[in-house]
Write a protein that holds these residues in place. Sequence first.
Motif, PDB file in Angstrom:
ATOM      1  N   GLN A   1      60.321  33.871  53.614  1.00 13.31           N
ATOM      2  CA  GLN A   1      59.884  33.004  52.541  1.00 13.31           C
ATOM      3  C   GLN A   1      61.050  32.712  51.615  1.00 13.31           C
ATOM      4  N   VAL A   2      61.193  31.451  51.238  1.00 21.85           N
ATOM      5  CA  VAL A   2      62.294  31.053  50.371  1.00 21.85           C
ATOM      6  C   VAL A   2      62.041  31.524  48.951  1.00 21.85           C
ATOM      7  N   GLN A   3      63.085  32.044  48.342  1.00 27.08           N
ATOM      8  CA  GLN A   3      62.999  32.457  46.948  1.00 27.08           C
ATOM      9  C   GLN A   3      64.145  31.863  46.158  1.00 27.08           C
ATOM     10  N   LEU A   4      63.862  31.561  44.901  1.00 30.01           N
ATOM     11  CA  LEU A   4      64.890  31.187  43.942  1.00 30.01           C
ATOM     12  C   LEU A   4      64.928  32.307  42.923  1.00 30.01           C
ATOM     13  N   VAL A   5      66.044  33.008  42.885  1.00 30.68           N
ATOM     14  CA  VAL A   5      66.156  34.191  42.037  1.00 30.68           C
ATOM     15  C   VAL A   5      67.080  33.884  40.862  1.00 30.68           C
ATOM     16  N   GLU A   6      66.583  34.152  39.686  1.00 29.38           N
ATOM     17  CA  GLU A   6      67.316  33.853  38.464  1.00 29.38           C
ATOM     18  C   GLU A   6      67.609  35.118  37.672  1.00 29.38           C
ATOM     19  N   PRO A   7      68.750  35.732  37.890  1.00 31.34           N
ATOM     20  CA  PRO A   7      69.153  36.787  36.972  1.00 31.34           C
ATOM     21  C   PRO A   7      69.680  36.139  35.697  1.00 31.34           C
TER      22      PRO A   7
ATOM     23  N   ARG B   1      69.037  28.738  54.071  1.00 31.18           N
ATOM     24  CA  ARG B   1      70.303  28.326  54.695  1.00 31.18           C
ATOM     25  C   ARG B   1      70.628  26.863  54.444  1.00 31.18           C
ATOM     26  N   THR B   2      69.608  26.071  54.104  1.00 37.21           N
ATOM     27  CA  THR B   2      69.819  24.641  53.929  1.00 37.21           C
ATOM     28  C   THR B   2      69.890  24.262  52.462  1.00 37.21           C
ATOM     29  N   PHE B   3      70.469  25.106  51.640  1.00 41.24           N
ATOM     30  CA  PHE B   3      70.528  24.886  50.189  1.00 41.24           C
ATOM     31  C   PHE B   3      71.128  23.524  49.864  1.00 41.24           C
ATOM     32  N   SER B   4      72.134  23.113  50.610  1.00 43.63           N
ATOM     33  CA  SER B   4      72.820  21.854  50.325  1.00 43.63           C
ATOM     34  C   SER B   4      71.930  20.641  50.579  1.00 43.63           C
ATOM     35  N   HIS B   5      70.760  20.826  51.163  1.00 42.07           N
ATOM     36  CA  HIS B   5      69.823  19.726  51.407  1.00 42.07           C
ATOM     37  C   HIS B   5      68.902  19.480  50.211  1.00 42.07           C
ATOM     38  N   PHE B   6      68.958  20.375  49.212  1.00 46.11           N
ATOM     39  CA  PHE B   6      68.025  20.301  48.092  1.00 46.11           C
ATOM     40  C   PHE B   6      68.690  19.772  46.829  1.00 46.11           C
ATOM     41  N   PHE B   7      68.014  18.824  46.190  1.00 43.18           N
ATOM     42  CA  PHE B   7      68.365  18.478  44.822  1.00 43.18           C
ATOM     43  C   PHE B   7      67.873  19.635  43.942  1.00 43.18           C
ATOM     44  N   MET B   8      68.668  19.991  42.977  1.00 34.46           N
ATOM     45  CA  MET B   8      68.327  21.135  42.132  1.00 34.46           C
ATOM     46  C   MET B   8      68.212  20.689  40.678  1.00 34.46           C
ATOM     47  N   ALA B   9      67.368  21.397  39.948  1.00 32.55           N
ATOM     48  CA  ALA B   9      67.155  21.054  38.546  1.00 32.55           C
ATOM     49  C   ALA B   9      66.839  22.306  37.750  1.00 32.55           C
ATOM     50  N   TRP B  10      66.980  22.186  36.451  1.00 29.02           N
ATOM     51  CA  TRP B  10      66.557  23.222  35.502  1.00 29.02           C
ATOM     52  C   TRP B  10      65.497  22.617  34.594  1.00 29.02           C
ATOM     53  N   PHE B  11      64.474  23.403  34.329  1.00 28.95           N
ATOM     54  CA  PHE B  11      63.428  23.070  33.379  1.00 28.95           C
ATOM     55  C   PHE B  11      63.318  24.225  32.388  1.00 28.95           C
ATOM     56  N   ARG B  12      62.620  23.980  31.292  1.00 26.47           N
ATOM     57  CA  ARG B  12      62.359  25.063  30.353  1.00 26.47           C
ATOM     58  C   ARG B  12      60.984  24.884  29.719  1.00 26.47           C
ATOM     59  N   GLN B  13      60.449  25.994  29.264  1.00 23.37           N
ATOM     60  CA  GLN B  13      59.142  25.966  28.612  1.00 23.37           C
ATOM     61  C   GLN B  13      59.157  26.906  27.429  1.00 23.37           C
TER      62      GLN B  13
ATOM     63  N   ALA C   1      63.440  29.462  25.133  1.00 26.38           N
ATOM     64  CA  ALA C   1      62.421  29.094  26.126  1.00 26.38           C
ATOM     65  C   ALA C   1      62.594  29.962  27.364  1.00 26.38           C
ATOM     66  N   VAL C   2      61.633  29.871  28.254  1.00 32.58           N
ATOM     67  CA  VAL C   2      61.801  30.404  29.601  1.00 32.58           C
ATOM     68  C   VAL C   2      62.391  29.280  30.446  1.00 32.58           C
ATOM     69  N   TYR C   3      63.490  29.577  31.108  1.00 32.65           N
ATOM     70  CA  TYR C   3      64.190  28.584  31.909  1.00 32.65           C
ATOM     71  C   TYR C   3      63.882  28.807  33.390  1.00 32.65           C
ATOM     72  N   TYR C   4      63.589  27.702  34.080  1.00 35.10           N
ATOM     73  CA  TYR C   4      63.240  27.741  35.496  1.00 35.10           C
ATOM     74  C   TYR C   4      64.178  26.846  36.295  1.00 35.10           C
ATOM     75  N   CYS C   5      64.617  27.318  37.439  1.00 33.38           N
ATOM     76  CA  CYS C   5      65.296  26.416  38.359  1.00 33.38           C
ATOM     77  C   CYS C   5      64.269  25.886  39.352  1.00 33.38           C
ATOM     78  N   ALA C   6      64.592  24.744  39.930  1.00 33.07           N
ATOM     79  CA  ALA C   6      63.653  24.085  40.832  1.00 33.07           C
ATOM     80  C   ALA C   6      64.417  23.367  41.929  1.00 33.07           C
TER      81      ALA C   6
ATOM     82  N   TRP D   1      60.148  26.881  43.020  1.00 34.36           N
ATOM     83  CA  TRP D   1      60.431  27.208  41.619  1.00 34.36           C
ATOM     84  C   TRP D   1      61.014  28.615  41.542  1.00 34.36           C
ATOM     85  N   GLY D   2      61.947  28.796  40.613  1.00 38.17           N
ATOM     86  CA  GLY D   2      62.387  30.143  40.308  1.00 38.17           C
ATOM     87  C   GLY D   2      61.323  30.854  39.491  1.00 38.17           C
TER      88      GLY D   2
END
Length: 124
Positions: A1-7, A27-39, A92-97, A114-115
């Motif tokens: 299962q894919v995980q996004l881990v945010e230390p 393994r295909t990280f370069s195929h994903f657009f990435m973003a940061w959100f916050r709440q 805020a709590v910051y999330y990667c996506a 989502w992270g």
Amino acid sequence: QVQLVEPGGGLVQAGGSLRLSCEASVRTFSHFFMAWFRQAPGSEREFVADITLSGGGTYYADSVKGRFTISRDNTKNTVYLQMNSLKPEDTAVYYCAASLNQNVIRQGRAIIYWGQGTQVTVSS
């Protein structure tokens, strides 16, 4: 299962800096657009920044433009958010996506992963 881990995350004084990271177990990280959100407490999740597949293109919310920098290292499956000149309102709590769709990622749509979120607190 894919995980996004945010230390990272933490407590910093106003005017200070912090760098967030988000590592993807895919393994295909370069195929994903990435973003940061916050709440922030009592608020809806909001877009902060996004980055293209190669890292050559970035986009920022007006509230962080000129202070935050998003970057990625596809060899490390990691996206970063360098935050400078932090303000109490950045608390805020910051999330990667991760998304395969650049057109709607800023609206928080078509997010595949989502992270878990990391707390950033800026004291005045």
